[in-house]
Design a protein around this motif. Structure first.
Motif, PDB file in Angstrom:
ATOM      1  N   PRO A 237       0.913  -1.420  -0.006  1.00  0.00           N
ATOM      2  CA  PRO A 237       0.443   0.005   0.226  1.00  0.00           C
ATOM      3  C   PRO A 237       0.720   1.227  -0.392  1.00  0.00           C
ATOM      4  O   PRO A 237       1.722   1.624   0.473  1.00  0.00           O
ATOM      5  CB  PRO A 237      -0.452  -0.031   1.142  1.00  0.00           C
ATOM      6  CG  PRO A 237       0.222  -0.696   2.409  1.00  0.00           C
ATOM      7  CD  PRO A 237       0.607  -1.991   1.068  1.00  0.00           C
ATOM      8  N   VAL A 238       0.335   1.927   0.016  1.00  0.00           N
ATOM      9  CA  VAL A 238       1.050   3.350  -0.831  1.00  0.00           C
ATOM     10  C   VAL A 238       0.717   4.346   0.052  1.00  0.00           C
ATOM     11  O   VAL A 238      -0.945   4.805  -0.242  1.00  0.00           O
ATOM     12  CB  VAL A 238       1.121   4.110  -2.042  1.00  0.00           C
ATOM     13  CG1 VAL A 238       1.781   6.038  -2.300  1.00  0.00           C
ATOM     14  CG2 VAL A 238       1.395   3.243  -3.080  1.00  0.00           C
ATOM     15  N   LEU A 239       0.932   4.764   1.798  1.00  0.00           N
ATOM     16  CA  LEU A 239       0.462   5.646   2.711  1.00  0.00           C
ATOM     17  C   LEU A 239       0.293   7.008   2.195  1.00  0.00           C
ATOM     18  O   LEU A 239       1.004   7.345   1.513  1.00  0.00           O
ATOM     19  CB  LEU A 239       0.910   5.432   3.710  1.00  0.00           C
ATOM     20  CG  LEU A 239       0.760   4.066   4.306  1.00  0.00           C
ATOM     21  CD1 LEU A 239       2.123   3.917   5.490  1.00  0.00           C
ATOM     22  CD2 LEU A 239      -0.558   3.112   4.645  1.00  0.00           C
ATOM     23  N   ALA A 240      -1.135   7.775   2.909  1.00  0.00           N
ATOM     24  CA  ALA A 240      -1.121   8.562   2.553  1.00  0.00           C
ATOM     25  C   ALA A 240      -1.260   9.512   3.691  1.00  0.00           C
ATOM     26  O   ALA A 240      -0.769   9.263   4.794  1.00  0.00           O
ATOM     27  CB  ALA A 240      -1.945   8.697   1.468  1.00  0.00           C
ATOM     28  N   ASP A 241      -2.437  10.668   3.564  1.00  0.00           N
ATOM     29  CA  ASP A 241      -2.513  11.250   5.277  1.00  0.00           C
ATOM     30  C   ASP A 241      -3.794  10.224   6.444  1.00  0.00           C
ATOM     31  O   ASP A 241      -3.610   9.493   5.509  1.00  0.00           O
ATOM     32  CB  ASP A 241      -3.519  12.534   4.746  1.00  0.00           C
ATOM     33  CG  ASP A 241      -2.550  13.739   3.967  1.00  0.00           C
ATOM     34  OD1 ASP A 241      -1.715  13.393   3.598  1.00  0.00           O
ATOM     35  OD2 ASP A 241      -3.991  14.118   3.042  1.00  0.00           O
ATOM     36  N   GLU A 242      -2.697  10.644   7.624  1.00  0.00           N
ATOM     37  CA  GLU A 242      -3.690   9.752   8.703  1.00  0.00           C
ATOM     38  C   GLU A 242      -3.264   8.324   8.370  1.00  0.00           C
ATOM     39  O   GLU A 242      -4.607   7.758   8.808  1.00  0.00           O
ATOM     40  CB  GLU A 242      -4.999  10.217   8.470  1.00  0.00           C
ATOM     41  CG  GLU A 242      -5.451  11.635   9.050  1.00  0.00           C
ATOM     42  CD  GLU A 242      -6.977  12.000   9.319  1.00  0.00           C
ATOM     43  OE1 GLU A 242      -7.547  10.791   9.006  1.00  0.00           O
ATOM     44  OE2 GLU A 242      -7.251  12.651   9.266  1.00  0.00           O
ATOM     45  N   GLY A 243      -2.228   7.705   7.878  1.00  0.00           N
ATOM     46  CA  GLY A 243      -1.875   6.467   7.330  1.00  0.00           C
ATOM     47  C   GLY A 243      -2.951   5.350   6.406  1.00  0.00           C
ATOM     48  O   GLY A 243      -2.534   4.388   6.907  1.00  0.00           O
ATOM     49  N   LYS A 244      -3.771   5.960   5.616  1.00  0.00           N
ATOM     50  CA  LYS A 244      -4.126   5.368   4.810  1.00  0.00           C
ATOM     51  C   LYS A 244      -3.583   5.922   3.954  1.00  0.00           C
ATOM     52  O   LYS A 244      -2.800   5.816   3.669  1.00  0.00           O
ATOM     53  CB  LYS A 244      -5.707   6.389   4.152  1.00  0.00           C
ATOM     54  CG  LYS A 244      -6.571   6.333   5.935  1.00  0.00           C
ATOM     55  CD  LYS A 244      -7.854   6.868   4.976  1.00  0.00           C
ATOM     56  CE  LYS A 244      -8.790   7.182   7.406  1.00  0.00           C
ATOM     57  NZ  LYS A 244     -10.133   7.702   7.092  1.00  0.00           N
TER      58      LYS A 244
END
Length: 962
Positions: free
Chosen positions: A285-292
């Protein structure tokens, strides 16, 4: 060229967006034209033509009034010459005569042209005074041409095409620059992209919607598409090959995106042009804001070749293991076959050693059994030593004289133990005359019959197994048929079951055990004996295995009839009845009916077993907590705490003693429900004393004794044996449906023939069965399957108890067809039952026969003139139980009437349930079905039906004679 290809490619993201924007502009333009926002060029020109025509018509009206046609012609000629769009003109009088013709108007004018085509021809009325004098006709050039070219000449079409082409090019150039700035793939430096394209494994980057935002060259080559054409494509729409129980939600990249954790070493299959390919997938997974997860990076490693090699290795390993298992299975099968005669040899040897043979006749029987099984065991050992010939299919067979009926009878005798353990019937039914002797191999014949009967017993859980012999005189063959009422097979399985180590399916081995080699060996034996063996079967309807042997003799064929075979076996049968010595044991009887507890206690005390009683599950648990018991006999439906709950509580307390269910419920699935609740066994009510004693023998390890069969106590203990009859009650329905009674042989009860004390019971059954059959015929004609099922259920339970097992088999099938409401099958079974009842009626000339004495009430219930207890005739102690029941029944009937008057249907249902269980247990089966109907009517709160049924119960009570 690549730029032009991308410009017009429908897969290009830029071209798709540009085309969409142009489409929206065209749609808005068309709406504006319809609403009149944009000018309508064609409409304006048409209006000008209409105005011109009106002006000329007005001037023509003036000139016509003045009758100046010469001047009118001059005016029209001038107008045509000065107007390029006007091709011709004419004036036509009302009588359709053309008086003015300008520019060859008469030839150009098209009278058949649609009147609505005003852009080409116009007709304007000319008025002289107040009347229409004629009409002005004007021929114009068409506003637009015909066909595709004419459509293109329309200004609106030209405007839309011009704007569409120009704006598409402008949008494409603009979006090419803008999307390059927005394209995530463009954010990757060229050197990194070049590095990704050199990777052998496919690589894609997905956004949150599982759309492709980046694909390397390897993945693009797999799909035979360019990387740019994959932009925005949903990866889930690719032709993935899913497992049977899988869905698109199970894709590993979706799992990685939802959980935010990497999914490693997952296997997926993709259907491509060159076939299905298998890939090992890793998803990060490519993580974005807030670890999502804002996306996911997916790699595809092609492992198709490795998987094929692994499958091939597994196949080779399986073949090697199967070849190794073949010998092990063969030895296991031989071990099983050896144990069968060995058990008989050791068992009867032990019986002689302990002195159980009290007389010469018993000793001779034991020694004969040992000898027969010893010879059979010796033949098996010879077969093992000749293993190489068995595997090669070259068997040496003898050709000596053998008696088929004798070998079959001996096999039945040996295998009857297994049948008794499973609680199923096992019988030999010769049909017609068969050869007394024939030339063949006795050992092989015995082995085939043993295998067929053993398999039939193994796969039969209810009903029975029947061996039938008959002669095919046309082909001069002896046919031996082994019928069972077991699980059955499909037509394909019936063929493959003769292959080595094959059973119907894999669950059969787990459920029933066995190696599947017995039938294969039997087939080889049959072929070596110049015969054949085959099977016919249907799932859940039992199977029939056929052995056909050519009849070969040294001289003329000597036949022996079925009656002669029966007489021979009866003369050889021993006249002893099994007796048992029980150890010191204590049994807890749990039942809410005091009559049931008294009956079971009496039977157990006659065998020297101590008993204690409890009225429900609560009392049973209390007594189990303070007393030591060896066995529990417990009802299922009881007040306060039912049997299911009590059984579970007993197992929770880690009590391991046997708990046997006693219940009036006989529906399919009840036995399994009892076992799942913690019961260790199951027995249906009314209680069969013989079966109850056999169960106690098994659970309490009783030792056998031997006494003469003329001992009156033998009636309570039961016997075990094989019966022989001149004709089979289990024969096919088609064979039973004979209209000519003269062709039928009398059918006597096995129960009546075994002991004269049962003659009255048989006689009463014959009386009732004739009356019930009339009701069965009526229900069949009216297709009243509910009542028909009830009658079939009664017949199923009663016929076998009084010595007519063939009638029981037909009643079982009739009940099943009534449940399924099969009209054709019901009619056939009713006819077959009628033929068997005719055979029973033919026995009325016998001293056991009796005329019909029953009467019928106004409803469907048949009540004998005199009602007696079958239990009371077995001794004074049993009669006292019946007397107590009758006394209590009088009070219960009064209580039923009171509960009905007070509309307390719940209490009435409880009273009916008591009668349903207690009546049959004390020898009044006539109450069982009526009480069941009363309980059902009370539960439905059907007052009139309850009143009728209570009156029926009261009438039966009045006819009781003890």
């Amino acid at each position: 060229m690549s730029w032009l290809k991308r410009l017009f490619s429908v897969r290009s993201t830029t071209s798709r967006i540009a085309f969409g924007q142009v489409s929206m502009l065209i749609s808005v333009t068309l709406v504006a034209i319809i609403l009149g926002i944009l000018p309508d060029f064609l409409g304006t020109r048409l209006k000008d033509r209409v105005s011109l025509a009106e002006a000329i018509a007005a001037n023509s009206s003036v000139l016509i009034t003045q009758t100046d046609l010469i001047r009118l012609e001059s005016v029209l000629n001038l107008v045509v010459e000065r107007n390029d769009e006007l091709l011709s003109a004419g004036v036509r009088r009302a009588d359709n005569r053309l008086v003015v013709n300008i520019s060859n108007h008469q030839t150009d004018w098209n009278k058949g042209l649609n009147e609505e085509a005003i852009d080409q021809q116009m007709i304007v009325p000319i008025i002289a005074g107040r009347q229409q004098w004629g009409a002005l006709e004007l021929k114009f050039k068409p506003l637009y041409g015909e066909g595709i070219l004419g459509f293109y000449h329309r200004p609106t079409v030209q405007f839309i095409l011009f704007c569409g082409v120009i704006l598409y090019l402008l949008y494409f150039l603009y979006l090419t620059k803008m999307l390059k700035q927005l394209d995530p793939s463009q954010a990757v430096p060229d050197r990194v992209r070049a590095a990704l394209d050199t990777m052998a494994e496919g690589l894609i980057v997905l956004d949150r919607k599982a759309q492709i935002v980046l694909a390397n060259q390897a993945f693009s080559d797999l799909l035979s598409r360019s990387s740019s054409s994959l932009m925005g494509f949903e990866v889930d729409k690719l032709p993935w090959q899913l497992k049977e129980d899988a869905s698109t939600d199970d894709f590993p990249w979706l799992a990685a995106m939802n959980t935010g954790k990497a999914e490693m070493n997952q296997t997926v299959r993709l259907e491509l042009e060159d076939g299905v390919r298998t890939f090992m997938v890793n998803c990060s997974p490519v993580l974005a804001d807030e670890g999502k997860a804002g996306g996911v990076l997916v790699s595809f490693d092609d492992i198709t070749q490795l998987e094929e090699q692994e499958v091939e290795l597994r196949r080779s390993k399986a073949e090697a293991e199967q070849a190794n298992r073949a010998k092990s299975d063969f030895l296991a099968n031989m071990s099983h076959e050896i144990r069968t005669p060995m058990n008989a040899i050791l068992g009867f040897t032990e019986a002689l050693k302990r002195g159980y043979g009290k007389n010469e006749q018993n000793n001779e029987h034991y020694l004969s059994t040992i000898l027969v099984n010893g010879e059979h065991l010796l033949n098996l050992i010879n077969d093992i030593l000749d293993l190489s010939k068995v595997e090669a299919g070259h068997l040496d067979v003898e050709s000596v004289a053998l008696k088929p009926y004798q070998i079959i009878s001996e096999v039945i005798q040996v295998m009857s133990v297994k049948a008794q353990e499973k609680g199923i019937a096992l019988a030999y039914r010769p049909e017609g005359s068969i050869p007394e002797t024939l030339m063949s191999d006795p050992a092989r014949f015995r082995q085939i019959i043993t295998n067929l009967v053993g398999n039939a017993i193994k796969f039969t859980e209810a009903g029975g197994v029947t061996v039938v012999t008959r002669m095919d005189t046309q082909q001069n063959k002896l046919i031996t048929e082994v019928r069972d009422t077991g699980i059955g097979m499909t037509a394909e399985q019936a063929i493959s079951v003769f292959d080595p180590f094959v059973q119907a399916d894999s669950s059969i081995t787990r459920r029933f055990g066995g190696t599947g080699l017995g039938l294969a060996i039997s087939k080889k034996f049959a072929e070596a004996m110049e015969g054949e063996i085959y099977a016919r079967s249907e799932p859940e309807k039992g199977s029939q295995f056929y052995l056909e042997l050519n009849v070969k003799t040294d001289g003329p064929v000597a036949l022996i009839s079925a009656e002669e075979i029966s007489e021979l076996k009866q003369s050889e049968a021993t006249l002893n009845v099994a007796r048992w010595k029980f150890p010191d044991a204590s049994v807890l009887v749990v039942d809410d009916g005091i009559e049931n507890r008294e009956l079971i206690s009496l039977v157990l005390s006659e065998q020297g077993i101590k008993t204690d009683g409890a009225a429900d599950g609560v009392e049973a648990l209390e007594k189990l907590a303070v007393n030591q018991y060896d066995l529990v006999l417990m009802d299922v439906q009881m007040p306060r705490m039912d049997g299911y709950t009590a059984a579970r509580e007993i197992r929770k307390k880690e009590m391991t003693l046997p708990v046997i269910a006693l219940t009036a419920h006989a529906m399919k699935g009840i036995e399994q429900k009892c076992l799942d609740s913690g019961y260790s066994g199951y027995m249906s009510k009314p209680i069969n004393i013989d079966k109850l004693i056999q169960l106690l023998v098994h659970e309490l390890d009783a030792e056998p004794l031997s006494e003469a069969c003329n001992d009156d106590r033998a009636l309570d203990n039961g016997t075990v044996g094989v019966s022989y009859h001149s004709s089979s009650p289990n024969q096919s329905i088609s064979a039973l449906t004979l209209d000519d009674s003269s062709q039928l042989s009398p059918l006597y009860s096995e129960l009546g023939a075994s002991n004269p004390k049962f003659e009255k019971i048989v006689a009463r059954f014959i009386v009732r069965v004739n009356d019930v059959y009339k009701q069965i015929q009526s229900c069949s004609t009216q297709q009243d399957f509910t009542v028909l099922r009830a009658h079939a259920h009664w017949l199923k339970g009663s016929a076998g108890s009084v010595g007519f097992p063939g009638l029981t088999d037909l009643a079982v099938k009739l009940e099943q067809t009534a449940i399924k409401q099969e009209v054709a099958g019901t009619e056939m079974l009713v006819a077959a039952i009628g033929v068997m009842i005719k055979r029973i009626n033919l026995a009325k000339d016998n001293p056991n026969g009796i005329n019909s004495l029953s009467t019928q009430t106004d409803n469907q219930w048949v009540i004998p003139e005199t009602v007696t207890s079958e239990l009371a005739s077995q001794g004074e102690k049993f009669r006292l139980i019946a007397v107590k029941f009758v006394a209590k029944l009088e009070h219960q009937i009064t209580q039923m009437k009171q509960e009905l008057d007070g509309n307390d249907f719940s209490a009435l249902a409880d009273l009916a349930h008591w009668l349903k269980g207690a009546g049959g247990s004390v020898g009044f089966p006539v109450f069982t079905e009526i009480a069941k109907a009363l309980e059902k009517a009370a539960q439905a709160e059907n007052g009139p039906e309850c009143e009728t049924l209570i009156a029926t119960v009261d009438e039966i009570h009045k006819r009781i004679n003890l």
